[in-house]
Design an enzyme around this catalytic site. Structure first.
Site, PDB file in Angstrom:
ATOM      1  N   ASP A  56       0.801  -1.226   0.000  1.00  0.00           N
ATOM      2  CA  ASP A  56       0.000   0.000   0.000  1.00  0.00           C
ATOM      3  C   ASP A  56       0.833   1.275   0.000  1.00  0.00           C
ATOM      4  OD1 ASP A  56       0.824  -0.588   2.576  1.00  0.00           O
ATOM      5  OD2 ASP A  56      -1.093  -0.151   3.526  1.00  0.00           O
ATOM      6  N   GLU A  79       9.216 -10.786  -1.669  1.00  0.00           N
ATOM      7  CA  GLU A  79      10.249  -9.755  -1.768  1.00  0.00           C
ATOM      8  C   GLU A  79      11.660 -10.336  -1.784  1.00  0.00           C
ATOM      9  OE1 GLU A  79       6.626  -7.829   0.141  1.00  0.00           O
ATOM     10  OE2 GLU A  79       7.755  -9.701   0.455  1.00  0.00           O
ATOM     11  N   HIS A 144       0.158   0.563  10.468  1.00  0.00           N
ATOM     12  CA  HIS A 144       0.496  -0.831  10.184  1.00  0.00           C
ATOM     13  C   HIS A 144       1.881  -0.884   9.533  1.00  0.00           C
ATOM     14  CE1 HIS A 144      -1.290   0.747   6.502  1.00  0.00           C
ATOM     15  NE2 HIS A 144      -0.690  -0.214   5.821  1.00  0.00           N
ATOM     16  N   HIS A 145       2.550  -1.970   9.674  1.00  0.00           N
ATOM     17  CA  HIS A 145       3.931  -2.197   9.198  1.00  0.00           C
ATOM     18  C   HIS A 145       4.983  -1.498  10.063  1.00  0.00           C
ATOM     19  CE1 HIS A 145       1.960  -4.091   5.990  1.00  0.00           C
ATOM     20  NE2 HIS A 145       2.109  -3.206   5.029  1.00  0.00           N
ATOM     21  N   GLY A 443      26.362 -17.015  -0.288  1.00  0.00           N
ATOM     22  CA  GLY A 443      25.925 -18.404  -0.194  1.00  0.00           C
ATOM     23  C   GLY A 443      24.537 -18.611   0.384  1.00  0.00           C
ATOM     24  N   ASP A 473      17.733 -30.213  -5.059  1.00  0.00           N
ATOM     25  CA  ASP A 473      16.330 -30.326  -4.669  1.00  0.00           C
ATOM     26  C   ASP A 473      16.036 -29.554  -3.386  1.00  0.00           C
ATOM     27  OD1 ASP A 473      17.963 -32.158  -3.358  1.00  0.00           O
ATOM     28  OD2 ASP A 473      16.441 -33.720  -3.234  1.00  0.00           O
ATOM     29  N   ASN A 500      19.045 -35.520  -4.818  1.00  0.00           N
ATOM     30  CA  ASN A 500      19.764 -36.494  -3.996  1.00  0.00           C
ATOM     31  C   ASN A 500      19.165 -36.579  -2.594  1.00  0.00           C
ATOM     32  OD1 ASN A 500      20.654 -34.064  -2.949  1.00  0.00           O
ATOM     33  ND2 ASN A 500      22.640 -34.173  -3.989  1.00  0.00           N
ATOM     34  N   GLY A 502      18.010 -34.208  -0.431  1.00  0.00           N
ATOM     35  CA  GLY A 502      18.243 -33.269   0.655  1.00  0.00           C
ATOM     36  C   GLY A 502      19.423 -32.349   0.441  1.00  0.00           C
ATOM     37  N   GLU A 506      25.410 -29.707   3.060  1.00  0.00           N
ATOM     38  CA  GLU A 506      25.442 -29.760   4.524  1.00  0.00           C
ATOM     39  C   GLU A 506      25.885 -31.132   5.006  1.00  0.00           C
ATOM     40  OE1 GLU A 506      25.208 -26.956   5.441  1.00  0.00           O
ATOM     41  OE2 GLU A 506      23.660 -25.842   4.393  1.00  0.00           O
TER      42      GLU A 506
END
Length: 597
Positions: A56, A79, A144-145, A443, A473, A500, A502, A506
């Protein structure tokens, strides 16, 4: 006076002229709305796409955007994705910037991670925020916001941490100067900037006089005497190196627009050229004197030996981050290195502030060209990809990346997500004039989807070839909504989803068999139908499980022609990763080991 010296001088004259015009408050030119003034400046900077989400406090400005003759409103699913898209657009569209528009508070904070990534990686992005009217801000109304405590500067303080310059428009008389200042900072310093646009000032009329003078991209001139001294010192070092000189190019060569100067230096001197990961494709990888990627201790042995044994290294735009240097294992002593940066030069242990590489490199090239004949006798490793002959049909990383390198074409834009994709693409050469887009320093997982949207728009405008995304994925699940924006705008990227099960990057770093690195398996080939192409006339999806299936697809003219948006689900094994990622993770584990206090 040389033309090189005139250019910075003329830029300063133009800047002073703009300030004089503001002081005179000229009414000679036709008045223009503040919002339209901003759009006119963006048009001059060759911006044709604006990313963001309506809110708005920005809707009045959005009316001007939608009615603009050359700037299109893209509209994103959120965003964060919009900020990622602005980042990708700016990386591919040379001599322009990315623009993201959000609303006050909730919108701008959603975008801040994407803006921070652009700051970290030195990408010119303008973040426009539609904010409440100046009377409401002054009254500290509980709108608001807001945070409900009257702190209307809270979000500005957040933006200060991730932007190089901020423009807070509070009244119409200084609005044009504020807009010009932040845009000039954006294009000259290659960093994001922040601009607020209050609702009550969007349509206020101001003079358009300043628009007659384009914003200057020219860097402040180098001090001639200091620059001449620096050139002489480097020439002496090159002479004492007995032609054993190499060029190592990195990210800032791209970000600060010196790729042409680097290519000129390389071709006129014949010095062997290598690239750091973040500098990949800063120089064409089919150039005969290009030797490949140098990543510290995890470099291929022949590249490591050539770079680390060189008697002089001309390091252009280096970014010495952990992933870019293989956990800080660069074997390049300061005593044999000259570093070129946008705002300083470092010759061995001596630092020369305000001696920028944009003006320095052409002068240095002219002096070093005489070394070319002898330098060309120095051998350069042959950077090529050999598809391994494996005995089974399982698609492995060792096989995948050399194989897809045969699929690439000149002028392709190749986007790699943080993780296995980024490290895999690094190890294979890309064809002439290809553009590699990655986010190795910041990253942010999922960045590559939004970035691909922006990159695809820019590639189309720059008459480049296909836009190709490699993403895991797990990463795709974070920002998958933006595939719908690609469909809606008729973009046709090729998206390889490495399935693969996941977060493999990591798992390689920590938690190899932990459940927190697993994800739910989606119907990847059904995504495009759900996200906008219900009739499946604008898209095509595939699943490949074997080497033969993938090779057959890569050789198919209908697929390689990229006539529609395409998703390829590539089934891979859990715990398989590119060599470079595996070694990098091992190095990182030594310095970031988890241990009880």
């Amino acid at each position: 006076m040389s033309s090189d010296a005139i250019s910075p001088l003329q830029a300063e004259v133009n800047r002073l002229r703009l300030e004089l015009q503001t002081l005179q408050a000229s009414n000679a030119s036709e008045p223009i709305e503040i919002g339209s003034y901003l759009l006119a400046r963006l048009e001059q900077l060759k911006v044709t796409k604006m990313f963001g989400v309506p809110g708005d406090f920005n809707l009045g400005f959005l009316d001007l955007v939608e009615d603009h003759r050359t700037i299109d409103w893209v509209g994103n699913c959120n965003e964060l994705n919009a900020a990622y898209a602005a980042d990708g657009y700016a990386r591919v569209k040379n001599h322009s910037i990315g623009v993201v528009l959000t609303t006050f508070g909730v919108g701008e904070l959603s975008a801040i991670n994407g803006v921070a990534g652009a700051f970290s990686e030195m990408v010119p992005v303008l973040h426009i925020v539609g904010v409440p009217s100046t009377p409401q801000q002054k009254a500290k109304a509980m709108l608001h916001h807001t945070l409900g405590d009257g702190r209307y500067d809270a979000y500005i303080k957040a933006a200060e941490q991730v932007t190089i310059s901020q423009g807070i428009i509070t009244e119409k008389d200084s609005a044009a100067a504020t807009i010009d200042r932040v845009l000039t900072d954006c294009i000259t310093r290659a960093r994001p900037v922040y601009l607020t646009l209050p609702t009550n000032l969007v349509y206020e009329k101001i003079s358009s006089e300043r628009l007659k003078i384009p914003l200057s991209r020219t860097q402040p001139p180098n001090d001639p005497e200091v620059e001449a001294f620096v050139v002489e010192e480097i020439v002496k070092l090159a002479a004492s190196a007995q032609d054993d000189v190499i060029i190592l190019v990195d990210a800032c060569a791209v970000r600060h627009n010196v790729c042409e100067e680097v290519n000129e230096l390389a071709k006129k001197t014949g010095f062997p050229v290598y690239s750091a990961p973040m500098g990949k494709t800063a120089i064409s990888e089919d150039y005969e004197r290009y030797g490949g990627i140098y990543v510290g201790s995890i470099s291929h042995p022949d590249v490591k030996e050539k770079v680390e044994s060189a008697k002089l290294i001309l390091s252009i735009g280096c970014v010495k981050s952990d992933f870019n240097t293989a956990n800080f294992t660069y074997g390049i002593p300061t005593s044999r290195t000259v570093e070129f940066h946008s705002d300083h030069t470092k010759v061995q242990h001596g630092v020369f502030p305000a001696i920028g590489m944009k003006q320095l490199l052409p002068r240095l090239t002219a002096r070093l060209e005489a070394f070319g004949t002898a330098a060309r006798k120095m051998s350069v490793p042959n950077f090529r990809a050999i598809v391994p002959q494996e005995d089974d049909e399982i698609i492995t990383h060792a096989w995948l990346w050399p194989r897809v390198s045969q699929f690439f074409q000149p002028k392709d834009v190749i986007v790699a997500e943080t993780g296995t994709s980024n490290f895999g693409v690094l190890e294979v050469p890309l064809p002439a004039q290809a553009v590699f887009v990655s986010q190795l320093l910041w990253g942010s997982i999922g960045w590559a989807v939004g970035s691909t949207l922006g990159a695809a728009f820019a590639a189309r405008e720059m008459s480049l070839n296909r836009t190709i995304l490699f993403i895991g994925d797990g990463s795709l699940q974070l920002t998958v909504q933006e595939l719908s924006s690609m469909i809606r705008h008729g973009l046709k990227p090729i998206i390889f989803v490495l399935n693969n099960g996941g977060y493999e990057i990591e798992r390689v770093i920590h938690g190899r068999d932990r459940k927190y690195n697993d994800i739910a398996n989606w119907n990847w080939t059904g995504l495009l139908s759900v996200l906008g192409d219900a009739s499946l006339t604008m898209s095509q999806s595939y699943t490949v499980r074997t080497k033969s299936e993938l090779s057959g697809l890569l050789d198919s003219p209908s697929f390689t022609g990229a006539g529609k948006i395409q998703v390829v689900e590539v089934i891979m094994q859990m715990h398989d990763a590119p060599r470079a990622l595996t070694v990098q993770a091992e190095l990182g584990a030594k310095t970031n080991a988890y241990a009880p206090l």
